[in-house]
Design an enzyme around this catalytic site. Structure first.
Site, PDB file in Angstrom:
ATOM      1  N   ASP A   1       0.011   5.119   0.910  1.00  0.00           N
ATOM      2  CA  ASP A   1      -0.151   6.056   2.033  1.00  0.00           C
ATOM      3  C   ASP A   1      -0.205   5.301   3.355  1.00  0.00           C
ATOM      4  O   ASP A   1      -1.059   4.430   3.553  1.00  0.00           O
ATOM      5  CB  ASP A   1      -1.446   6.857   1.863  1.00  0.00           C
ATOM      6  CG  ASP A   1      -1.464   7.666   0.586  1.00  0.00           C
ATOM      7  OD1 ASP A   1      -1.155   8.860   0.635  1.00  0.00           O
ATOM      8  OD2 ASP A   1      -1.784   7.086  -0.482  1.00  0.00           O
TER       9      ASP A   1
ATOM     10  N   ASP B   1      -1.652  -0.971   5.827  1.00  0.00           N
ATOM     11  CA  ASP B   1      -1.965  -0.473   7.171  1.00  0.00           C
ATOM     12  C   ASP B   1      -3.460  -0.304   7.411  1.00  0.00           C
ATOM     13  O   ASP B   1      -3.862   0.405   8.330  1.00  0.00           O
ATOM     14  CB  ASP B   1      -1.259   0.868   7.416  1.00  0.00           C
ATOM     15  CG  ASP B   1      -1.843   2.004   6.594  1.00  0.00           C
ATOM     16  OD1 ASP B   1      -2.078   1.788   5.378  1.00  0.00           O
ATOM     17  OD2 ASP B   1      -2.078   3.098   7.143  1.00  0.00           O
TER      18      ASP B   1
ATOM     19  N   ASP C   1       0.873  -1.162   0.000  1.00  0.00           N
ATOM     20  CA  ASP C   1       0.000   0.000   0.000  1.00  0.00           C
ATOM     21  C   ASP C   1       0.917   1.221   0.000  1.00  0.00           C
ATOM     22  O   ASP C   1       2.089   1.127   0.372  1.00  0.00           O
ATOM     23  CB  ASP C   1      -0.893  -0.037   1.249  1.00  0.00           C
ATOM     24  CG  ASP C   1      -1.719   1.216   1.407  1.00  0.00           C
ATOM     25  OD1 ASP C   1      -2.370   1.630   0.435  1.00  0.00           O
ATOM     26  OD2 ASP C   1      -1.696   1.792   2.508  1.00  0.00           O
TER      27      ASP C   1
END
Length: 221
Positions: A15, A172, A13
């Site tokens: 960001d 996250d 991922d």
């Protein structure tokens, strides 16, 4: 912590996992506030929603939701401000550069799969000198449905020719873990990312949890 074996490709991922973009996302949100004569908010207020894009940032900045009549105008302003400041304060999280180099030295490819639109993803990756190194860079507008749907991860596998069973996805957010599962691959939850305090990350069902980038490096060693 036992390393995850038999890997050809590591997908990340963007960001909150690979790059700390919250300072510039929050800065853009504060510019929208300034347009309305409002004072800036602290970075710490924006960090938990930084992975949620304009929807999350404007909810914190102005209490605006997508059904509000002003949302489209403020969203467009936010995106314009953010595009103009993509890497003013954003940078890979500490340890990420070394971890990526370690993967490359092992002959292992890595790529990015994000829900960010490509008009923001591509210049951000280029400005950080990461784009050309990545085996693939997949954005939300490349596929019919973004994460938690598996479409973007499946596209990454198609473009790289990698097998799901020899790939791991690192993210996250719960949607990252759900997307990896739907694509039939292993996943690692990135505990250093944009996760609100008290979030039950251990209940996401990831194959492993890395609290720090150093722990991730150990899992990928």
């Amino acid at each position: 912590m036992k390393p995850i074996a038999d890997l050809d490709l590591v997908l990340f991922d963007l960001d909150g996992t690979l790059v700390d973009t919250a300072p510039d996302l929050g800065g853009a949100a504060n510019q929208v506030r300034a347009d309305l004569g409002l004072p800036p908010l602290a970075d710490v207020l924006y960090r938990p929603v930084a992975s949620a894009g304009a929807r999350g940032l404007l909810k914190v900045a102005l209490e605006l939701t997508p059904d509000h009549p002003e949302f489209p105008v403020r969203r467009d302003a936010f995106l314009a401000y953010y595009r103009a400041r993509l890497t003013q304060r954003s940078a890979p999280f500490p340890g990420i550069a070394q971890m990526l180099l370690a993967q490359e030295l092992r002959g292992r490819r890595w790529g990015v799969v994000t829900n960010k639109p490509s008009f923001l993803t591509d210049p951000l990756m280029r400005e950080l000198k990461l784009y050309e190194r990545a085996a693939c860079v997949i954005s939300a507008d490349h596929v019919p449905a973004p994460k938690p749907a598996p479409d973007s991860i499946n596209l990454a596998l198609q473009r790289t020719g990698a097998a799901a069973g020899r790939t791991v996805y690192v993210g996250d957010d719960l949607r990252d873990i759900e997307a990896a599962k739907a694509a039939g691959m292993r996943s690692i939850a990135a505990g250093w990312g944009y996760i609100s305090p008290g979030t039950p990350i251990e209940r996401w069902g990831a194959d492993a949890i890395a609290a720090t980038v150093a722990e991730l490096g150990a899992l990928l060693s």
